[in-house]
Design a protein around this motif. Structure first.
Motif, PDB file in Angstrom:
ATOM      1  N   ALA A   1      73.461  39.390  77.587  1.00 44.34           N
ATOM      2  CA  ALA A   1      72.592  40.347  76.903  1.00 44.34           C
ATOM      3  C   ALA A   1      71.225  39.740  76.604  1.00 44.34           C
ATOM      4  O   ALA A   1      70.704  39.824  75.497  1.00 44.34           O
ATOM      5  CB  ALA A   1      73.250  40.874  75.616  1.00 44.34           C
TER       6      ALA A   1
ATOM      7  N   ARG B   1      54.601  32.722  73.143  1.00 44.34           N
ATOM      8  CA  ARG B   1      55.380  32.118  72.065  1.00 44.34           C
ATOM      9  C   ARG B   1      55.954  33.181  71.125  1.00 44.34           C
ATOM     10  O   ARG B   1      57.129  33.169  70.790  1.00 44.34           O
ATOM     11  CB  ARG B   1      54.491  31.166  71.269  1.00 44.34           C
TER      12      ARG B   1
ATOM     13  N   VAL C   1      58.790  35.400  72.800  1.00 45.91           N
ATOM     14  CA  VAL C   1      60.066  34.675  72.963  1.00 45.91           C
ATOM     15  C   VAL C   1      60.727  34.497  71.597  1.00 45.91           C
ATOM     16  O   VAL C   1      61.934  34.696  71.435  1.00 45.91           O
ATOM     17  CB  VAL C   1      59.845  33.312  73.666  1.00 45.91           C
ATOM     18  N   GLN C   2      59.893  34.154  70.594  1.00 46.36           N
ATOM     19  CA  GLN C   2      60.415  33.995  69.232  1.00 46.36           C
ATOM     20  C   GLN C   2      61.068  35.292  68.746  1.00 46.36           C
ATOM     21  O   GLN C   2      62.176  35.295  68.202  1.00 46.36           O
ATOM     22  CB  GLN C   2      59.266  33.604  68.290  1.00 46.36           C
TER      23      GLN C   2
ATOM     24  N   MET D   1      62.236  37.773  70.587  1.00 47.95           N
ATOM     25  CA  MET D   1      63.438  38.021  71.392  1.00 47.95           C
ATOM     26  C   MET D   1      64.630  37.225  70.840  1.00 47.95           C
ATOM     27  O   MET D   1      65.735  37.753  70.694  1.00 47.95           O
ATOM     28  CB  MET D   1      63.146  37.624  72.846  1.00 47.95           C
ATOM     29  N   ASP D   2      64.380  35.962  70.514  1.00 52.12           N
ATOM     30  CA  ASP D   2      65.453  35.111  69.984  1.00 52.12           C
ATOM     31  C   ASP D   2      65.902  35.586  68.604  1.00 52.12           C
ATOM     32  O   ASP D   2      67.101  35.666  68.327  1.00 52.12           O
ATOM     33  CB  ASP D   2      64.990  33.652  69.898  1.00 52.12           C
TER      34      ASP D   2
ATOM     35  N   GLY E   1      68.355  38.458  68.379  1.00 55.20           N
ATOM     36  CA  GLY E   1      69.747  38.249  68.765  1.00 55.20           C
ATOM     37  C   GLY E   1      70.071  38.511  70.226  1.00 55.20           C
ATOM     38  O   GLY E   1      71.233  38.731  70.570  1.00 55.20           O
ATOM     39  N   PHE E   2      69.054  38.492  71.099  1.00 58.51           N
ATOM     40  CA  PHE E   2      69.343  38.555  72.534  1.00 58.51           C
ATOM     41  C   PHE E   2      69.815  37.185  73.004  1.00 58.51           C
ATOM     42  O   PHE E   2      69.513  36.171  72.386  1.00 58.51           O
ATOM     43  CB  PHE E   2      68.086  38.972  73.310  1.00 58.51           C
ATOM     44  N   GLY E   3      70.554  37.153  74.109  1.00 58.29           N
ATOM     45  CA  GLY E   3      71.121  35.894  74.595  1.00 58.29           C
ATOM     46  C   GLY E   3      70.188  35.128  75.519  1.00 58.29           C
ATOM     47  O   GLY E   3      69.019  35.479  75.676  1.00 58.29           O
ATOM     48  N   ASN E   4      70.742  34.073  76.131  1.00 59.52           N
ATOM     49  CA  ASN E   4      69.984  33.218  77.053  1.00 59.52           C
ATOM     50  C   ASN E   4      70.046  33.765  78.476  1.00 59.52           C
ATOM     51  O   ASN E   4      71.019  34.401  78.858  1.00 59.52           O
ATOM     52  CB  ASN E   4      70.579  31.812  77.068  1.00 59.52           C
ATOM     53  N   CYS E   5      69.026  33.439  79.244  1.00 61.01           N
ATOM     54  CA  CYS E   5      69.008  33.851  80.655  1.00 61.01           C
ATOM     55  C   CYS E   5      69.772  32.827  81.487  1.00 61.01           C
ATOM     56  O   CYS E   5      69.506  31.636  81.414  1.00 61.01           O
ATOM     57  CB  CYS E   5      67.571  33.943  81.150  1.00 61.01           C
TER      58      CYS E   5
END
Lengths: 226, 250
Positions: B172, B200, B203-204, B206-207, B210-214
């Protein structure tokens, strides 16, 4: 603005660290395989090579650096897996790959399975080989460790063959997705570069897995070379 | 044709959900998938049951509102298209079709097949724009932009923010969405001055949401109705690394 150290805990930075550590470990595997292929030359060549490594004063810092990379790769990957689980708390009832341009494969979906297998395997492998029985060989008048004898003794036993073959296959599967994925994680993507990286990554995975797998198979079924 | 649809029914944001089978009878193969659901809803309403709640707006594949996972694939089996452009001729008589909402912690289900994609708006609000005063529209050729750069930026700007990338990703991750937004603006002169701080901030955000890693699988690219390339994710990472090295003051 947030302090810059926070950057290192972002999803992007996590993948960059995993990629750098992973590619470094792949580099180590290549050197390790090149050394192991000396088993095909014979005991004097293999023991002479291992003696050069063991007696080298730089080997301990190198080993520690390697351990640090390994631990970094594992810790970051576990943290990532934890975040990813939280990112989708309710699973789909049905999932299918979209196909097309997707790179989804058995390898890409089992990284979190092959990873721990390799982790445990490396621990067992280091315990049996590096910290295994210390046989002594005579190397042109100097006393050296007879690592060749230990390798042959170990890999001639069916139980070790049953451990090594699936674990080495897991290494290959991990690299099948891992090598090209690391390039993406570092932002190294381009219309000319990426197709080559995808092919080269899989070729490297096959070459490394085949190279390592050939040794226990050769020693078990053909006895190796003394 | 007759099909069975197994639809995720969930009374509200906090209710328990489950897949419920419905028979769709005498469906024309020329109906769109959403029209087939409309027909099912008409029969549900006629029998006094609550209709299946699902999102749609333009129904011509450009608004990014429709959001169904059909048989395990976001937007269904066709490539480069939204689910509103999926037609029943794609299925066979007697098929059973499973329909689920997008699944992600950052996209909570509101009812049945409707999810809240406000997280995407929050990402954009964190810096997915150009804050310099641009005045009135300049002359068409006042800012020269190479053709290939303009094309590349347009490819990224094609994102309709539907969230299929997040829905398809096994983690996700919103990387394709963020990558497209970062790229679209970083490539053009208007977005260039704020590119480092923007990468920056996005991405901050997005993190934090609570979205996951690619995982670089590219399922996102495969389901994207606008076929946005994962090259955008690589560009987002390069921009982010630039921010890491240079800091965000410039």
């Amino acid at each position: 603005m947030a302090p810059r150290r926070q950057y290192l805990f972002s999803t992007v930075a996590t993948k960059v660290l995993i990629a750098i550590a992973g590619l470094s470990l792949v580099g180590f595997l290549c050197v390790h395989l090149a050394g192991n292929l000396l088993l095909y030359v014979g005991a004097p060549a293999f023991n002479a090579y291992s003696h050069v490594l063991i007696s080298n004063p730089f080997i301990v810092p190198l080993e520690l650096a390697l351990l640090a990379l390994f631990v970094l790769h594992v810790l970051e990957a576990v943290t990532m897996w934890w975040t990813d689980r939280a990112a989708r708390p309710i699973a789909y009832q049905m999932t299918r790959s979209a196909g097309g341009r997707s790179r989804k494969s058995l390898a890409s979906t089992t990284m979190i399975v092959t990873g721990p297998i390799v982790f445990v395997f490396v621990a067992v492998h280091v315990a049996t080989m590096k910290y295994g029985p210390w046989y002594v060989a005579d190397l042109h008048g100097t006393e050296a460790r007879d690592l060749h004898r230990l390798v042959l003794e170990t890999l001639r036993r069916p139980v070790w063959l049953a451990v090594y073959l699936p674990c080495l296959a897991a290494v290959g599967l991990h690299l099948w997705h891992g090598v090209s994925s690391a390039f993406e994680s570092l932002g190294l993507h381009g219309p000319r570069l990426t197709p080559k990286v995808l092919v080269a990554g899989k070729a490297l995975a096959v070459a490394i897995a085949a190279g390592f797998l050939s040794i226990p198979i050769w020693i078990f079924f053909f006895g190796g070379r003394s | 044709m007759n099909v069975t649809v197994r639809v995720w029914r969930q009374g509200g944001a906090f209710g328990e959900g489950r897949l419920v089978p419905y028979e769709a009878r005498d469906v024309s193969p020329d109906m769109s998938f959403l029209e087939m659901l409309d027909v099912v809803n008409e029969s549900l309403v006629a029998s006094g049951q609550p209709p299946i709640a699902f999102d749609s707006d333009c129904r011509e594949g450009i608004c990014g509102m429709c959001s169904l996972v059909v048989n395990g694939v976001p937007h269904g089996p066709d490539r480069g298209s939204t689910v509103c452009q999926l037609h029943m001729r794609r299925f066979k008589d007697g098929d059973t079709i499973t329909v689920e909402p997008w699944r992600a912690a950052a996209f909570p289900v509101r009812r049945d097949l409707i999810v809240d994609r406000g997280a995407f708006d929050q990402i954009i609000a964190a810096g997915g724009y150009v804050s310099v005063g641009t005045g009135s529209a300049p002359d068409a050729n006042a800012i020269p932009i190479p053709k290939d750069v303009a094309e590349s930026a347009m490819d990224s700007a094609a994102c309709i923010g539907c969230g299929a990338c997040v829905a398809a990703c096994k983690n996700a991750s919103a990387s394709l969405f963020v990558g497209a937004k970062v790229s679209q603006l970083a490539l053009l002169p208007q977005g260039h001055p704020e590119r480092v701080a923007r990468a920056r901030a996005l991405v901050q955000a997005m993190d934090d949401l609570g979205f996951g890693n690619c995982s670089n699988e590219g399922e996102c690219e495969a389901v994207c109705p606008k076929e946005i390339s994962i090259a955008n994710i690589a560009r987002m990472r390069r921009e982010y690394l630039r921010a890491l090295v240079l800091g965000t003051d410039r």
